[in-house]
Motif scaffolding. Structure first.
Motif, PDB file in Angstrom:
ATOM      1  N   SER A 164       0.816  -1.218   0.000  1.00  0.00           N
ATOM      2  CA  SER A 164       0.000   0.000   0.000  1.00  0.00           C
ATOM      3  C   SER A 164       0.851   1.271   0.000  1.00  0.00           C
ATOM      4  O   SER A 164       0.571   2.232  -0.722  1.00  0.00           O
ATOM      5  CB  SER A 164      -0.947   0.003   1.207  1.00  0.00           C
ATOM      6  OG  SER A 164      -1.907  -1.033   1.091  1.00  0.00           O
ATOM      7  N   SER A 165       1.901   1.293   0.802  1.00  0.00           N
ATOM      8  CA  SER A 165       2.761   2.469   0.883  1.00  0.00           C
ATOM      9  C   SER A 165       3.447   2.732  -0.456  1.00  0.00           C
ATOM     10  O   SER A 165       3.543   3.885  -0.910  1.00  0.00           O
ATOM     11  CB  SER A 165       3.801   2.293   1.987  1.00  0.00           C
ATOM     12  OG  SER A 165       4.682   3.396   2.041  1.00  0.00           O
ATOM     13  N   ARG A 168       1.006   4.197  -2.953  1.00  0.00           N
ATOM     14  CA  ARG A 168       0.799   5.619  -2.666  1.00  0.00           C
ATOM     15  C   ARG A 168       1.968   6.461  -3.202  1.00  0.00           C
ATOM     16  O   ARG A 168       1.770   7.527  -3.789  1.00  0.00           O
ATOM     17  CB  ARG A 168       0.649   5.841  -1.156  1.00  0.00           C
ATOM     18  CG  ARG A 168      -0.713   5.457  -0.609  1.00  0.00           C
ATOM     19  CD  ARG A 168      -0.770   5.665   0.903  1.00  0.00           C
ATOM     20  NE  ARG A 168      -0.433   7.029   1.263  1.00  0.00           N
ATOM     21  CZ  ARG A 168      -1.299   8.042   1.283  1.00  0.00           C
ATOM     22  NH1 ARG A 168      -2.565   7.830   0.959  1.00  0.00           N
ATOM     23  NH2 ARG A 168      -0.919   9.258   1.639  1.00  0.00           N
ATOM     24  N   THR A 169       3.182   5.961  -3.001  1.00  0.00           N
ATOM     25  CA  THR A 169       4.361   6.692  -3.467  1.00  0.00           C
ATOM     26  C   THR A 169       4.346   6.845  -4.979  1.00  0.00           C
ATOM     27  O   THR A 169       4.641   7.924  -5.515  1.00  0.00           O
ATOM     28  CB  THR A 169       5.640   5.967  -3.026  1.00  0.00           C
ATOM     29  OG1 THR A 169       5.687   5.913  -1.598  1.00  0.00           O
ATOM     30  CG2 THR A 169       6.871   6.689  -3.542  1.00  0.00           C
ATOM     31  N   ALA A 202      -6.076   3.264   1.647  1.00  0.00           N
ATOM     32  CA  ALA A 202      -4.729   3.801   1.465  1.00  0.00           C
ATOM     33  C   ALA A 202      -4.717   4.648   0.192  1.00  0.00           C
ATOM     34  O   ALA A 202      -3.976   5.626   0.087  1.00  0.00           O
ATOM     35  CB  ALA A 202      -3.707   2.671   1.361  1.00  0.00           C
TER      36      ALA A 202
END
Length: 219
Positions: A164-165, A168-169, A202
């Motif tokens: 998820s991170s 997002r990036t 997210a």
């Protein structure tokens, strides 16, 4: 799995009612269908008396404030008038609070006899410091929104959310940062990881429109 402490509400009701173990439903009420919902938060299957209850489980799974929940936690036998009532859910929140919840289809919610009975229980429980929230389907069910969330939840079931991170990036680096779902797939992200990021917010999409590979997602 850590079980919910059922005694907290039961003890508060001790002056007006006795709580007994509820038998798991083997068949739904007329027009309903028993549904087994695979809960991630409970790490167990939740036996729902209707598909509407299973739809509400999806909402509980998605809520950041819900820690755990249990369907049909107990039957409340009121001493006054010999009324008997089994709430649909007992919800444990992340702040330690507990709440009972009753969900009804819109037709039942508009039935004065049914709503009058449930409202009576709401008042009796409130006098003992217990919250019973009474919700019509219209408060959480959407003709397009709910099937979208069900699809995302089940699609995300095998994911642990570790991507998820990174997703997002990637979207942050895009200008504009709205991209179709297939853009994420083309960049190597698995469908289950994309579903996880969308279900647990997210990243975002318009869940009020049917989802497909060309649906736009954003942070």
């Amino acid at each position: 799995m850590t079980s919910i402490d059922l005694s907290r509400i039961q003890n508060r009701l001790a002056n007006i009612a006795i709580c007994t173990k509820c038998k798991l439903p083997k068949h739904g009420r007329k027009g309903s269908q028993v549904t087994i919902f695979p809960s991630r938060k409970n790490a167990a299957a939740v036996i729902c008396e209707s598909r509407l209850e299973a739809h509400f489980c999806v909402e509980l799974e998605r809520s950041r404030n819900v820690l755990q929940y249990e369907a049909h936690p107990f039957t409340i036998h009121f001493m006054e008038g010999r009324y008997r009532y089994t709430p649909d859910f007992l919800v444990q929140f992340t702040d330690g609070e507990q709440k009972l919840i009753e969900v009804k289809n819109d037709h039942s919610y508009q039935d004065k006899n049914i709503t009058g009975r449930i409202t009576r229980y709401v008042d009796w429980l409130a006098e003992q410091g217990c919250i019973l929230e009474y919700l019509p389907a219209a408060k959480f069910y959407g003709k397009i929104r709910t099937p979208n969330l069900i699809r995302l939840y089940h699609g995300a079931y095998s994911s642990r959310g570790s991507a998820s991170s990174s997703i997002r990036t990637l979207l942050t680096q895009c200008v504009p940062n709205r991209r179709p779902i297939d853009f994420l797939i083309d960049n190597g992200y698995a469908p289950e990881d994309i579903a996880y990021a969308l279900f647990y917010r997210a990243i975002h999409c318009d869940i009020f429109k049917p989802l497909c590979l060309t649906s736009l997602v954003w942070i």
